[in-house]
Design a protein around this motif. Structure first.
Motif, PDB file in Angstrom:
ATOM      1  N   THR A 329       0.817  -1.208   0.000  1.00 10.72           N
ATOM      2  CA  THR A 329       0.000   0.000   0.000  1.00 10.72           C
ATOM      3  C   THR A 329       0.855   1.264   0.000  1.00 10.72           C
ATOM      4  O   THR A 329       0.607   2.210  -0.755  1.00 10.72           O
ATOM      5  CB  THR A 329      -0.946   0.006   1.213  1.00 10.72           C
ATOM      6  OG1 THR A 329      -1.787  -1.152   1.147  1.00 10.72           O
ATOM      7  CG2 THR A 329      -1.809   1.258   1.224  1.00 10.72           C
ATOM      8  N   TRP A 330       1.911   1.275   0.825  1.00 10.84           N
ATOM      9  CA  TRP A 330       2.707   2.495   0.931  1.00 10.84           C
ATOM     10  C   TRP A 330       3.485   2.787  -0.349  1.00 10.84           C
ATOM     11  O   TRP A 330       3.686   3.952  -0.708  1.00 10.84           O
ATOM     12  CB  TRP A 330       3.620   2.442   2.147  1.00 10.84           C
ATOM     13  CG  TRP A 330       4.814   1.539   2.051  1.00 10.84           C
ATOM     14  CD1 TRP A 330       4.838   0.180   2.128  1.00 10.84           C
ATOM     15  CD2 TRP A 330       6.171   1.953   1.864  1.00 10.84           C
ATOM     16  NE1 TRP A 330       6.119  -0.293   2.017  1.00 10.84           N
ATOM     17  CE2 TRP A 330       6.965   0.768   1.862  1.00 10.84           C
ATOM     18  CE3 TRP A 330       6.803   3.180   1.733  1.00 10.84           C
ATOM     19  CZ2 TRP A 330       8.346   0.792   1.699  1.00 10.84           C
ATOM     20  CZ3 TRP A 330       8.194   3.215   1.575  1.00 10.84           C
ATOM     21  CH2 TRP A 330       8.938   2.037   1.557  1.00 10.84           C
ATOM     22  N   GLU A 333       1.048   4.141  -2.869  1.00 11.88           N
ATOM     23  CA  GLU A 333       0.836   5.566  -2.594  1.00 11.88           C
ATOM     24  C   GLU A 333       1.993   6.410  -3.115  1.00 11.88           C
ATOM     25  O   GLU A 333       1.792   7.516  -3.638  1.00 11.88           O
ATOM     26  CB  GLU A 333       0.646   5.773  -1.093  1.00 11.88           C
ATOM     27  CG  GLU A 333      -0.664   5.187  -0.571  1.00 11.88           C
ATOM     28  CD  GLU A 333      -0.762   5.193   0.949  1.00 11.88           C
ATOM     29  OE1 GLU A 333       0.271   5.486   1.606  1.00 11.88           O
ATOM     30  OE2 GLU A 333      -1.851   4.892   1.471  1.00 11.88           O
ATOM     31  N   ALA A 408       8.966   9.016   3.206  1.00  9.78           N
ATOM     32  CA  ALA A 408       8.317   8.047   4.105  1.00  9.78           C
ATOM     33  C   ALA A 408       9.326   7.348   4.981  1.00  9.78           C
ATOM     34  O   ALA A 408       9.104   7.143   6.179  1.00  9.78           O
ATOM     35  CB  ALA A 408       7.510   7.040   3.277  1.00  9.78           C
TER      36      ALA A 408
END
Length: 413
Positions: A329-330, A333, A408
């Motif tokens: 998911t990250w 993104e 991130a």
């Protein structure tokens, strides 16, 4: 800064390394593979990376992060091809990764940046795909050493002839703690982005495939002397089964499972004999394993019913079962943020119907993928095409995605 035009020129330069000119054919552990590795290594050096060829024949480059020895964000794709290939499947992703590494030459990143040109994604020479990326993921089956190419050369022999030591193949493996994640840019190999009028998309998951050998068994008899009421024609039964396979898959729509029958063999194969046996392949893929497996059960039940009505026997041998591999998911993104940086405020998510090296690397680290539009959705064909504009957009998006990953990772420390 490497431009889209330079990326396309480098893809054209890789086209020179082919075993069958003017067709493009570059297989694992061949002289053409060695030449492609050499020129890729030179490009990596120009981008400021330390280079090496790993123990499985993958060409690699690395630049340290803000401190030496940090885990790496891995960028890459593959440089091997299918027979009579196009110029961009795999190669575009490798050259784009090098270009982004060059663009970020002076960036202070909270991870090392590595680029890898995988050596055998297609499996064209030895019949088993993803050998390069499976070695990098630490997945190696000793039984593979006995695989043979069309000339009878074993994989073990090919390693030696290429200058690799089969005993050291395990040294190609990357441990999970050595990696931050993996990003791969790749042509879509389908028409969805083109239909939407979009240059780029992000991948949600890579389809898991199941492959079967399906057999319909009847009775071989004289073509002239056997009336229809007495016939148990295996080919007619197989034909009905193949039609049912397509009908069931098509009914789920464009985003549903996709099924392909790519080969059929009939015995005894004489023009004046009713076929007694028909063997055919089935390749079945879907966005999730649950969808794929449910479709298989539906197909199997219908084929069994069709065969029973014709007094035919139906047999199944499963030859391959690979699970779907979701993108983290990250990292999805991060890729979406990269696409938005190019001016697309509503990035399109697609599930990949084709397999990729990311499937193997996903066994050892998180993965993300960026898709680029390709002309008419054509791939595995000399007519493969991309536009300079789309490559320019892809470069900007991949660079921005790497910086998003950096933000991130930095925030998590």
């Amino acid at each position: 800064m490497t431009t889209a035009r330079e990326v396309l020129d480098r893809c054209a330069e890789l086209d020179r390394f082919t075993a069958d000119p003017p067709r493009l054919e570059r297989f694992y552990l061949t002289p053409e593979h060695a030449s492609a590795n050499a020129v890729t290594g030179r490009w990596l050096e120009r981008a400021g990376l330390r280079t090496w060829q790993d123990a499985a024949g993958n060409q690699c480059g690395r630049r340290e992060g803000v401190t030496d020895g940090l885990p790496a964000l891995l960028l890459g794709s593959h440089i091997d091809t299918v027979p009579d290939a196009g110029s961009f499947d795999g190669m575009l992703g490798v050259v784009m990764a090098i270009a982004v590494a060059e663009r970020l030459r002076d960036a202070e990143l909270p991870f090392a940046l590595e680029v890898i040109a995988f050596s055998d994604e297609e499996g064209s020479r030895f019949g088993t795909a993803l050998l390069g990326s499976q070695a990098a993921a630490g997945i190696w089956d000793e039984a593979w050493w006995d695989l043979r190419d069309r000339d009878g050369v074993t994989l073990h022999q090919a390693f030696g002839r290429f200058g690799l030591d089969p005993r050291r193949v395990g040294e190609a493996a990357r441990r999970p703690e050595e990696l931050v994640g993996y990003l791969e840019a790749h042509i879509e190999q389908g028409p969805m982005l083109e239909a939407l009028g979009k240059s780029l998309g992000y991948v949600t998951t890579i389809a898991g495939a199941r492959r079967f050998r399906l057999s319909v068994i009847g009775e071989a008899r004289h073509a002239g002397g056997t009336p229809y009421s007495r016939r148990r024609d295996a080919l007619v039964g197989a034909s009905e089964a193949i039609t049912a396979i397509e009908r069931l898959a098509r009914a789920t729509g464009e985003q549903g499972p996709i099924a392909t029958v790519g080969r059929i063999e009939v015995q005894p194969g004489a023009v004046n004999v009713i076929p007694g046996r028909a063997d055919f392949s089935l390749d079945l893929r879907a966005a999730t394993d649950a969808e794929r497996d449910a479709m298989w059960e539906l197909m199997r039940a219908e084929i069994e019913t069709l065969c029973a009505a014709r007094q035919l026997r139906f047999e199944v041998t499963e030859a391959h079962n690979a699970p779907a591999v979701p993108c983290a998911t990250w990292l999805q993104e991060a890729v979406q943020a990269g696409i938005r940086a190019t001016g697309d405020d509503a990035p399109t998510g697609l599930w990949s119907r084709a397999g990729h090296d990311a499937m193997a690397i996903g066994r050892t680290t998180d993965i993300g993928m960026l898709f680029l539009r390709c002309d008419d959705g054509i791939s595995h064909h000399p007519d493969e095409g991309v536009t300079e504009l789309d490559v320019a957009q892809g470069l900007d998006a991949l660079e921005a995605a790497v910086l998003e990953v950096a933000a991130a990772v930095g925030a998590s420390r």
